[in-house]
Design a protein around this motif. Structure first.
Motif, PDB file in Angstrom:
ATOM      1  N   PHE A   1       3.158  -8.251  -2.594  1.00  0.00           N
ATOM      2  CA  PHE A   1       4.156  -8.296  -1.514  1.00  0.00           C
ATOM      3  C   PHE A   1       3.714  -7.429  -0.328  1.00  0.00           C
ATOM      4  CE2 PHE A   1       7.980  -6.072   0.246  1.00  0.00           C
ATOM      5  CZ  PHE A   1       8.431  -7.119   1.023  1.00  0.00           C
ATOM      6  N   TYR A   2       3.285  -6.194  -0.624  1.00  0.00           N
ATOM      7  CA  TYR A   2       2.847  -5.312   0.477  1.00  0.00           C
ATOM      8  C   TYR A   2       1.607  -5.888   1.164  1.00  0.00           C
ATOM      9  CZ  TYR A   2       6.021  -1.923  -1.638  1.00  0.00           C
ATOM     10  OH  TYR A   2       7.128  -1.306  -2.145  1.00  0.00           O
ATOM     11  N   ALA A   3       0.700  -6.445   0.369  1.00  0.00           N
ATOM     12  CA  ALA A   3      -0.543  -6.978   0.938  1.00  0.00           C
ATOM     13  C   ALA A   3      -0.276  -8.147   1.881  1.00  0.00           C
ATOM     14  CB  ALA A   3      -1.472  -7.415  -0.184  1.00  0.00           C
ATOM     15  N   LYS A   4       0.773  -8.921   1.576  1.00  0.00           N
ATOM     16  CA  LYS A   4       1.089 -10.082   2.417  1.00  0.00           C
ATOM     17  C   LYS A   4       1.532  -9.669   3.818  1.00  0.00           C
ATOM     18  CE  LYS A   4       2.369 -13.565  -1.005  1.00  0.00           C
ATOM     19  NZ  LYS A   4       3.509 -14.271  -1.599  1.00  0.00           N
ATOM     20  N   LEU A   5       1.882  -8.393   3.973  1.00  0.00           N
ATOM     21  CA  LEU A   5       2.305  -7.919   5.296  1.00  0.00           C
ATOM     22  C   LEU A   5       1.109  -7.640   6.210  1.00  0.00           C
ATOM     23  CD1 LEU A   5       5.093  -5.482   4.006  1.00  0.00           C
ATOM     24  CD2 LEU A   5       5.463  -7.710   5.055  1.00  0.00           C
ATOM     25  N   TYR A   6      -0.090  -7.773   5.648  1.00  0.00           N
ATOM     26  CA  TYR A   6      -1.316  -7.564   6.435  1.00  0.00           C
ATOM     27  C   TYR A   6      -2.108  -8.870   6.477  1.00  0.00           C
ATOM     28  CZ  TYR A   6      -0.254  -2.653   5.505  1.00  0.00           C
ATOM     29  OH  TYR A   6       0.355  -1.445   5.412  1.00  0.00           O
ATOM     30  N   ASP A   7      -3.046  -8.903   7.391  1.00  0.00           N
ATOM     31  CA  ASP A   7      -3.916 -10.090   7.455  1.00  0.00           C
ATOM     32  C   ASP A   7      -5.005  -9.979   6.397  1.00  0.00           C
ATOM     33  OD1 ASP A   7      -2.945 -11.802   9.456  1.00  0.00           O
ATOM     34  OD2 ASP A   7      -3.548 -10.341  10.980  1.00  0.00           O
ATOM     35  N   ILE A   8      -4.672 -10.238   5.170  1.00  0.00           N
ATOM     36  CA  ILE A   8      -5.672 -10.171   4.105  1.00  0.00           C
ATOM     37  C   ILE A   8      -5.675 -11.537   3.415  1.00  0.00           C
ATOM     38  CG2 ILE A   8      -6.413  -8.955   2.017  1.00  0.00           C
ATOM     39  CD1 ILE A   8      -4.503  -6.658   2.815  1.00  0.00           C
ATOM     40  N   ASP A   9      -6.854 -12.150   3.310  1.00  0.00           N
ATOM     41  CA  ASP A   9      -6.864 -13.466   2.674  1.00  0.00           C
ATOM     42  C   ASP A   9      -6.612 -13.330   1.173  1.00  0.00           C
ATOM     43  OD1 ASP A   9      -9.561 -13.732   1.143  1.00  0.00           O
ATOM     44  OD2 ASP A   9     -10.071 -12.802   3.071  1.00  0.00           O
ATOM     45  N   GLU A  10      -6.173 -14.421   0.588  1.00  0.00           N
ATOM     46  CA  GLU A  10      -5.675 -14.389  -0.788  1.00  0.00           C
ATOM     47  C   GLU A  10      -6.698 -13.854  -1.789  1.00  0.00           C
ATOM     48  OE1 GLU A  10      -3.858 -18.085  -1.973  1.00  0.00           O
ATOM     49  OE2 GLU A  10      -3.648 -17.333  -4.017  1.00  0.00           O
ATOM     50  N   LYS A  11      -7.953 -14.306  -1.636  1.00  0.00           N
ATOM     51  CA  LYS A  11      -8.989 -13.913  -2.586  1.00  0.00           C
ATOM     52  C   LYS A  11      -9.235 -12.393  -2.523  1.00  0.00           C
ATOM     53  CE  LYS A  11     -13.575 -15.367  -3.954  1.00  0.00           C
ATOM     54  NZ  LYS A  11     -14.827 -15.946  -3.475  1.00  0.00           N
ATOM     55  N   THR A  12      -9.378 -11.907  -1.289  1.00  0.00           N
ATOM     56  CA  THR A  12      -9.591 -10.461  -1.093  1.00  0.00           C
ATOM     57  C   THR A  12      -8.398  -9.683  -1.632  1.00  0.00           C
ATOM     58  OG1 THR A  12     -10.633 -11.098   0.979  1.00  0.00           O
ATOM     59  CG2 THR A  12     -10.231  -8.757   0.676  1.00  0.00           C
TER      60      THR A  12
ATOM     61  N   PHE B   1       7.790   2.336 -15.264  1.00  0.00           N
ATOM     62  CA  PHE B   1       6.738   3.341 -15.061  1.00  0.00           C
ATOM     63  C   PHE B   1       7.295   4.766 -15.172  1.00  0.00           C
ATOM     64  CE2 PHE B   1       3.374   0.926 -12.279  1.00  0.00           C
ATOM     65  CZ  PHE B   1       3.210   0.006 -13.320  1.00  0.00           C
ATOM     66  N   SER B   2       6.462   5.677 -15.685  1.00  0.00           N
ATOM     67  CA  SER B   2       6.839   7.092 -15.708  1.00  0.00           C
ATOM     68  C   SER B   2       6.663   7.656 -14.288  1.00  0.00           C
ATOM     69  CB  SER B   2       5.936   7.854 -16.673  1.00  0.00           C
ATOM     70  OG  SER B   2       4.612   7.851 -16.158  1.00  0.00           O
ATOM     71  N   THR B   3       7.127   8.907 -14.084  1.00  0.00           N
ATOM     72  CA  THR B   3       7.018   9.500 -12.740  1.00  0.00           C
ATOM     73  C   THR B   3       5.553   9.582 -12.299  1.00  0.00           C
ATOM     74  OG1 THR B   3       8.899  10.842 -13.372  1.00  0.00           O
ATOM     75  CG2 THR B   3       7.803  11.456 -11.340  1.00  0.00           C
ATOM     76  N   GLY B   4       4.694   9.983 -13.226  1.00  0.00           N
ATOM     77  CA  GLY B   4       3.267  10.090 -12.905  1.00  0.00           C
ATOM     78  C   GLY B   4       2.673   8.739 -12.540  1.00  0.00           C
ATOM     79  N   MET B   5       3.047   7.724 -13.303  1.00  0.00           N
ATOM     80  CA  MET B   5       2.546   6.369 -13.018  1.00  0.00           C
ATOM     81  C   MET B   5       3.056   5.893 -11.656  1.00  0.00           C
ATOM     82  SD  MET B   5       3.131   4.627 -16.728  1.00  0.00           S
ATOM     83  CE  MET B   5       2.377   3.009 -16.559  1.00  0.00           C
ATOM     84  N   ARG B   6       4.288   6.231 -11.360  1.00  0.00           N
ATOM     85  CA  ARG B   6       4.862   5.805 -10.075  1.00  0.00           C
ATOM     86  C   ARG B   6       4.123   6.453  -8.904  1.00  0.00           C
ATOM     87  NH1 ARG B   6       9.696   3.090 -10.780  1.00  0.00           N
ATOM     88  NH2 ARG B   6      10.450   3.344  -8.663  1.00  0.00           N
ATOM     89  N   LYS B   7       3.764   7.733  -9.094  1.00  0.00           N
ATOM     90  CA  LYS B   7       3.026   8.424  -8.032  1.00  0.00           C
ATOM     91  C   LYS B   7       1.673   7.757  -7.813  1.00  0.00           C
ATOM     92  CE  LYS B   7       5.529  11.994  -6.652  1.00  0.00           C
ATOM     93  NZ  LYS B   7       5.925  12.235  -5.276  1.00  0.00           N
ATOM     94  N   ARG B   8       0.993   7.459  -8.926  1.00  0.00           N
ATOM     95  CA  ARG B   8      -0.332   6.842  -8.794  1.00  0.00           C
ATOM     96  C   ARG B   8      -0.198   5.434  -8.223  1.00  0.00           C
ATOM     97  NH1 ARG B   8      -2.695   6.734 -14.159  1.00  0.00           N
ATOM     98  NH2 ARG B   8      -0.837   7.671 -15.034  1.00  0.00           N
ATOM     99  N   PHE B   9       0.876   4.750  -8.634  1.00  0.00           N
ATOM    100  CA  PHE B   9       1.108   3.413  -8.084  1.00  0.00           C
ATOM    101  C   PHE B   9       1.379   3.512  -6.573  1.00  0.00           C
ATOM    102  CE2 PHE B   9       3.919   0.005  -6.734  1.00  0.00           C
ATOM    103  CZ  PHE B   9       3.109  -1.077  -7.024  1.00  0.00           C
ATOM    104  N   GLY B  10       2.100   4.570  -6.199  1.00  0.00           N
ATOM    105  CA  GLY B  10       2.391   4.810  -4.781  1.00  0.00           C
ATOM    106  C   GLY B  10       1.114   4.975  -3.970  1.00  0.00           C
ATOM    107  N   LEU B  11       0.149   5.635  -4.592  1.00  0.00           N
ATOM    108  CA  LEU B  11      -1.131   5.817  -3.907  1.00  0.00           C
ATOM    109  C   LEU B  11      -1.841   4.462  -3.748  1.00  0.00           C
ATOM    110  CD1 LEU B  11      -2.925   8.037  -2.739  1.00  0.00           C
ATOM    111  CD2 LEU B  11      -4.066   8.210  -4.943  1.00  0.00           C
ATOM    112  N   ALA B  12      -1.723   3.633  -4.774  1.00  0.00           N
ATOM    113  CA  ALA B  12      -2.338   2.289  -4.693  1.00  0.00           C
ATOM    114  C   ALA B  12      -1.697   1.475  -3.563  1.00  0.00           C
ATOM    115  CB  ALA B  12      -2.189   1.574  -6.032  1.00  0.00           C
ATOM    116  N   GLN B  13      -0.349   1.521  -3.462  1.00  0.00           N
ATOM    117  CA  GLN B  13       0.304   0.753  -2.383  1.00  0.00           C
ATOM    118  C   GLN B  13      -0.080   1.303  -1.014  1.00  0.00           C
ATOM    119  OE1 GLN B  13       2.926   1.392  -0.041  1.00  0.00           O
ATOM    120  NE2 GLN B  13       3.034   3.546  -0.659  1.00  0.00           N
ATOM    121  N   ALA B  14      -0.326   2.634  -0.945  1.00  0.00           N
ATOM    122  CA  ALA B  14      -0.710   3.218   0.345  1.00  0.00           C
ATOM    123  C   ALA B  14      -2.124   2.799   0.744  1.00  0.00           C
ATOM    124  CB  ALA B  14      -0.618   4.740   0.270  1.00  0.00           C
TER     125      ALA B  14
END
Lengths: 322, 324
Positions: free
Chosen positions: A110-121, A146-159
């Motif tokens: 969902f977050y990636a769709k907000l940018y110009d990124i093609d589907e494969k990439t 997700f646990s709090t730690g997992m959420r933080k790491r996931f947050g970094l991935a979304q960033a």
């Protein structure tokens, strides 16, 4: 979309950045902030609660409009080019929430769709990012579990979904266990070293900023008190409050050493502590003290600076401001 | 510009999917569908039996069926719309997901527009499926065939039902923008629903009675022009008060002007009918153009109410400080 900014050039810059709240702008949250962060730096922003750290971050990513002053992030104006800034940066806010009914993959998609990124990439990047933050096995798990730690790491991935040049992390390790916090710190260091990402992070943990930040800015009541490396900040505090040494001298009684040193102008205070001498001096007084002890006929067996940890440096700076 | 529009649709798509996979929404949709299908079945049964009895007050059995359908719709349809939108904004703000979303390249107006579009598409789908299915049941059970013109009126009915439900959706979205908790938003929405759907008529007539002065039922007589005048004045005030409710406009569009106050019983034992008056959208004794001419005010109000409420949500959302 990113503007070309070479190494050692400022990627974040503010000039008299000010934010006031209230009907009559009576509450000053950030007061004439002048700050610059170089490309590739890990910059730590520390200060007590309500100091203005988050407000500054909000202004830098265009979530709040400044009341005065100006700022640029990645070469873009923080008022006029908000979307360009968001395209060039990644943010892990605090608090951060995700769509808990969706899996990690679906959230990132969902977050990636907000940018110009093609589907494969996009699909490859999602897998890579979750691997980077150690969540590969949870890729198809709902983030609600997700646990709090997992959420933080996931947050970094979304960033990182847009491969940003600048990362804003608001208290990236708050609320997670020491192991998780260390994992997060290692990730930040890795991003900075291997990918050259500029990191602007706020934190309450002095040990954390000392470990991972190249430079630190101390803010209190909206004012920037000091900026520099940990050593530069220590020197600033030393200049103001002096340096404390532990001194042990052979051939001379402690009382004799104390009386001799009291006469020196560079010595602010001197006292006996557990059989040795504890003294507070001006910056650069070490040589003078050593010579005086020598003249008195003593032999120095121990002459050590009692180093201030960053927590004390921080507290001293805040105290000075008060 | 293209990216901006695309992002609105990315958000709309997610909002639509969220509703589509929400168990809570399926529950309320199920209740709504069952109620409409049962109503469709009963109306179909009544229609098939009614030709023996003839028209009721100048209305065909089919028209009567649709009237009962509209009444069901006004109660349950509005509730379904509320369930769809009551936590649209507050839930995202409270969970912090709005915080994260706004750090990506989207403007606030794109977020709220996307969310509204997603919910409106879902609402349209709900109305189309629910109304279509239950009307199918009604017509199937009754065994009657309808003309192309009547199908056109059914389509207009679906649009009216959509606009009516959109009013309540917009209301719940507006409340979800202003409140700090989902539970508050739901409670306020239900309170407004109760007031507009159930209590307004009582409140309006009581208020009108206080304004015009007490009038006992036995004091009203067709032989006494002043008592009739007083009653008409009271009715007018009450109807003006009631016009704040979208339900009133929807019902009037579908079933014709609401009769209020005391109706005099005709010698035949039926309500005193005025055959020259059009009985709503499904009164095939009149043309569609005539219906439009008679009801344009109701139609405009039904379109304006959701627009005003959506604009209120939009403006409130744009001005809010989203805590990072």
């Amino acid at each position: 979309m990113n503007k070309e900014i070479s190494q050692n050039e400022n990627i974040i810059e503010t000039i008299n950045l000010t934010k006031r709240f209230g009907k009559k702008n009576e509450v000053v949250a950030v007061d004439s902030l002048n700050l610059s962060v170089k490309k590739g730096e890990v910059f730590g922003f520390v200060g007590p609660n309500g100091a203005g750290k988050t407000t500054t971050m909000k202004m830098l990513i265009g979530l709040l409009e400044p009341t005065g002053g100006s700022g640029k992030v990645a070469g873009f104006d923080i008022v006029r080019e908000v979307i360009k800034i968001r395209e060039a940066t990644g943010v892990l806010p605090e608090p951060a929430g995700y769509y808990d009914n969706l899996t990690a993959r679906q959230n990132l998609r969902f977050y990636a769709k907000l940018y110009d990124i093609d589907e494969k990439t996009r699909e490859k990047r999602i897998v890579d990012l979750l691997e980077l933050v150690g969540l590969s096995r949870a890729i198809d798990q709902r983030t609600g579990g997700f646990s709090t730690g997992m959420r933080k790491r996931f947050g970094l991935a979304q960033a990182l979904i847009n491969e940003p040049g600048v990362l804003f992390l608001d208290e990236p390790t708050s609320g997670i266990d020491p192991l998780g916090a260390q994992m997060m710190r290692d990730l930040i260091k890795k991003l900075s070293k291997e990918k050259g990402v500029t990191v602007f992070l706020s934190s309450h943990s002095m040990a954390e900023v000392e470990e991972i930040c190249d430079r630190i800015g101390v803010i209190s009541r909206g004012k920037l008190l000091a900026v520099g490396t940990v050593e530069e900040l220590r020197d600033k505090v030393r200049e103001k409050v002096g340096i404390r040494y532990a001194l042990e001298v052979q051939n001379l009684p402690v009382q004799r050493v104390i009386e001799g040193l009291k006469r020196l102008k560079c010595v602010r205070s001197v006292e006996p502590v557990n059989g040795h001498v504890s003294l507070l001096t001006d910056l650069g007084a070490r040589m003078e003290i050593a010579m005086e002890v020598n003249l008195m006929g003593g032999v120095i067996s121990r002459f050590e600076e009692e180093r201030m940890d960053l927590q004390r440096v921080f507290l001293k700076l805040i105290e000075e401001m008060a | 510009m293209k990216r901006n529009i695309e992002n609105v649709f990315v958000i709309a798509q997610k909002e639509f999917a969220d509703s589509l996979w929400s168990p809570r929404f399926y529950l309320i949709l199920g209740v709504f569908m069952i109620a409409l299908l049962v109503n469709g079945y009963q109306a179909g049964q009544n229609i098939s039996g009614m030709p023996r009895m003839g028209d009721f007050g100048g209305l065909s059995p089919l028209t009567m069926g649709f009237m009962s359908f509209a009444s069901q719709m006004s109660m349950l349809g509005s509730l379904t719309a509320i369930i769809l939108g009551f936590d649209a904004i507050v839930k995202e703000r409270k969970s912090g997901s709005l915080n994260v979303l706004l750090t990506h390249p989207v403007y606030r107006d794109q977020v709220i527009t996307g969310k509204l579009i997603g919910m409106m598409i879902m609402l349209g789908l709900v109305v189309f499926i629910a109304v279509g299915a239950s009307m199918g049941v009604m017509l199937g059970v009754s065994g009657i065939t309808i003309s192309a013109e009547f199908i056109g009126r059914i389509i207009v009915f679906i649009i009216l039902a959509f606009l009516f439900m959109l009013s309540y959706l917009a209301l719940s979205v507006a409340l979800s923008t202003f409140t700090k908790e989902s539970s508050d938003s739901l409670i306020y929405s239900i309170v407004v629903w109760l007031v507009l759907g159930l209590l307004l008529s009582t409140i309006a007539y009581t208020a009108a009675g206080i304004i015009t002065g007490e009038q006992k039922m036995f004091e009203v007589s067709s032989d006494d022009p002043s008592s009739m005048e007083k009653m008409e004045k009271r009715d007018k005030i009450a109807q003006n008060i009631m016009s704040i409710s979208p339900s009133i406009h929807f019902i009037e569009l579908v079933t014709g002007p609401q009769k209020s106050g005391i109706q005099f019983i005709a010698p035949g034992g039926r309500p005193d009918e005025t055959p020259s008056e059009m009985q709503g959208l499904f009164d095939t004794g009149f043309t569609f153009g005539y219906w439009l001419e008679q009801n344009w005010v109701n139609l405009i109000v039904l379109m304006v109410i959701p627009v005003i409420l959506l604009l209120m949500s939009y403006m409130a959302f744009m001005r809010q400080d989203i805590t990072l």
